[in-house]
Design a protein around this motif. Structure first.
Motif, PDB file in Angstrom:
ATOM      1  N   GLY A   1      -3.212  31.829  42.788  1.00 22.42           N
ATOM      2  CA  GLY A   1      -3.173  32.724  43.938  1.00 22.42           C
ATOM      3  C   GLY A   1      -2.031  33.726  43.861  1.00 22.42           C
ATOM      4  O   GLY A   1      -1.827  34.511  44.784  1.00 22.42           O
ATOM      5  N   GLY A   2      -1.265  33.685  42.773  1.00 22.32           N
ATOM      6  CA  GLY A   2      -0.184  34.642  42.569  1.00 22.32           C
ATOM      7  C   GLY A   2       1.160  34.211  43.127  1.00 22.32           C
ATOM      8  O   GLY A   2       2.108  35.004  43.141  1.00 22.32           O
ATOM      9  N   HIS A   3       1.275  32.983  43.580  1.00 16.57           N
ATOM     10  CA  HIS A   3       2.517  32.510  44.188  1.00 16.57           C
ATOM     11  C   HIS A   3       3.487  31.976  43.144  1.00 16.57           C
ATOM     12  O   HIS A   3       3.082  31.467  42.099  1.00 16.57           O
ATOM     13  CB  HIS A   3       2.218  31.416  45.216  1.00 16.57           C
ATOM     14  N   SER A   4       4.754  32.084  43.450  1.00 17.24           N
ATOM     15  CA  SER A   4       5.826  31.514  42.636  1.00 17.24           C
ATOM     16  C   SER A   4       6.102  30.108  43.168  1.00 17.24           C
ATOM     17  O   SER A   4       6.316  29.944  44.372  1.00 17.24           O
ATOM     18  CB  SER A   4       7.070  32.388  42.772  1.00 17.24           C
TER      19      SER A   4
ATOM     20  N   ILE B   1      -0.009  14.222  39.204  1.00 16.95           N
ATOM     21  CA  ILE B   1      -1.279  14.928  38.994  1.00 16.95           C
ATOM     22  C   ILE B   1      -1.637  15.774  40.216  1.00 16.95           C
ATOM     23  O   ILE B   1      -2.164  16.875  40.084  1.00 16.95           O
ATOM     24  CB  ILE B   1      -2.424  13.965  38.599  1.00 16.95           C
ATOM     25  N   ALA B   2      -1.334  15.286  41.404  1.00 14.60           N
ATOM     26  CA  ALA B   2      -1.574  16.070  42.623  1.00 14.60           C
ATOM     27  C   ALA B   2      -0.672  17.300  42.630  1.00 14.60           C
ATOM     28  O   ALA B   2      -1.115  18.414  42.939  1.00 14.60           O
ATOM     29  CB  ALA B   2      -1.334  15.219  43.866  1.00 14.60           C
ATOM     30  N   ARG B   3       0.597  17.104  42.287  1.00 18.67           N
ATOM     31  CA  ARG B   3       1.552  18.211  42.234  1.00 18.67           C
ATOM     32  C   ARG B   3       1.112  19.236  41.194  1.00 18.67           C
ATOM     33  O   ARG B   3       1.142  20.445  41.444  1.00 18.67           O
ATOM     34  CB  ARG B   3       2.939  17.647  41.913  1.00 18.67           C
ATOM     35  N   TYR B   4       0.662  18.789  40.049  1.00 16.34           N
ATOM     36  CA  TYR B   4       0.193  19.675  38.989  1.00 16.34           C
ATOM     37  C   TYR B   4      -0.996  20.516  39.471  1.00 16.34           C
ATOM     38  O   TYR B   4      -1.031  21.725  39.289  1.00 16.34           O
ATOM     39  CB  TYR B   4      -0.193  18.845  37.760  1.00 16.34           C
ATOM     40  N   THR B   5      -1.958  19.860  40.103  1.00 20.50           N
ATOM     41  CA  THR B   5      -3.156  20.559  40.580  1.00 20.50           C
ATOM     42  C   THR B   5      -2.802  21.580  41.655  1.00 20.50           C
ATOM     43  O   THR B   5      -3.256  22.731  41.603  1.00 20.50           O
ATOM     44  CB  THR B   5      -4.184  19.548  41.131  1.00 20.50           C
ATOM     45  N   LEU B   6      -1.991  21.181  42.620  1.00 19.28           N
ATOM     46  CA  LEU B   6      -1.601  22.101  43.689  1.00 19.28           C
ATOM     47  C   LEU B   6      -0.808  23.277  43.134  1.00 19.28           C
ATOM     48  O   LEU B   6      -0.986  24.427  43.570  1.00 19.28           O
ATOM     49  CB  LEU B   6      -0.799  21.363  44.759  1.00 19.28           C
ATOM     50  N   ARG B   7       0.072  23.009  42.158  1.00 19.55           N
ATOM     51  CA  ARG B   7       0.838  24.097  41.532  1.00 19.55           C
ATOM     52  C   ARG B   7      -0.089  25.091  40.847  1.00 19.55           C
ATOM     53  O   ARG B   7       0.061  26.307  40.994  1.00 19.55           O
ATOM     54  CB  ARG B   7       1.851  23.556  40.525  1.00 19.55           C
ATOM     55  N   LEU B   8      -1.073  24.575  40.112  1.00 16.71           N
ATOM     56  CA  LEU B   8      -2.029  25.464  39.451  1.00 16.71           C
ATOM     57  C   LEU B   8      -2.779  26.325  40.466  1.00 16.71           C
ATOM     58  O   LEU B   8      -2.952  27.536  40.259  1.00 16.71           O
ATOM     59  CB  LEU B   8      -3.032  24.669  38.622  1.00 16.71           C
ATOM     60  N   PHE B   9      -3.229  25.720  41.559  1.00 17.32           N
ATOM     61  CA  PHE B   9      -3.928  26.467  42.608  1.00 17.32           C
ATOM     62  C   PHE B   9      -3.034  27.574  43.154  1.00 17.32           C
ATOM     63  O   PHE B   9      -3.456  28.725  43.294  1.00 17.32           O
ATOM     64  CB  PHE B   9      -4.332  25.543  43.758  1.00 17.32           C
TER      65      PHE B   9
END
Length: 126
Positions: A24-27, A12-20
């Motif tokens: 921001g436009g990052h791959s 869930i932490a990985r999912y949230t950070l990925r969404l953030f």
């Protein structure tokens, strides 16, 4: 924008950070631990590593040290919720000693994460 390797063992932490990061436009390429990150880093080039500090399957401190020792020039944003049985400040200090360019404390906000990634990638270009 930046190509980011995101490493965190909590889904869930990985999912949230990925969404953030994606907002921001990052791959983003993600994995669940430091041991899993090593072959990915060998096979692909990234602009920044965002990693949790304390993980099963290869902790972030070892990963940060390995990257800094290899002198890849890869900036690191460490994210920590604190060490088991230690204050959160301990984790911040340990991540800085390992070589993290920025250390953020969980819970991490969208703006805070994006600002840290922007700062470390800009510093890399200087």
């Amino acid at each position: 924008m930046a190509s980011v390797l995101l490493v965190d063992d909590v889904m869930i932490a990985r999912y949230t950070l990925r969404l953030f990061l994606e907002r921001g436009g990052h791959s983003v390429t993600e994995c669940g631990g430091g041991d899993e990150a090593i072959p990915i880093l060998s096979a692909q080039r990234f602009d920044v590593l965002v990693t949790d500090v304390w993980m099963a399957g290869g902790d972030g401190l070892s990963l940060i040290r390995r990257i800094k020792t290899a002198e890849l020039g890869l900036p690191v944003v460490a994210v920590t919720g604190g060490a088991p049985r230690a204050p959160q400040e301990y984790s911040v200090d340990e991540a800085q000693k390992a070589g993290a360019d920025r250390v953020l404390m969980k819970p991490v906000g969208l703006d805070e994460l994006l600002r840290a990634v922007a700062e470390v990638t800009a510093e890399r270009l200087d």
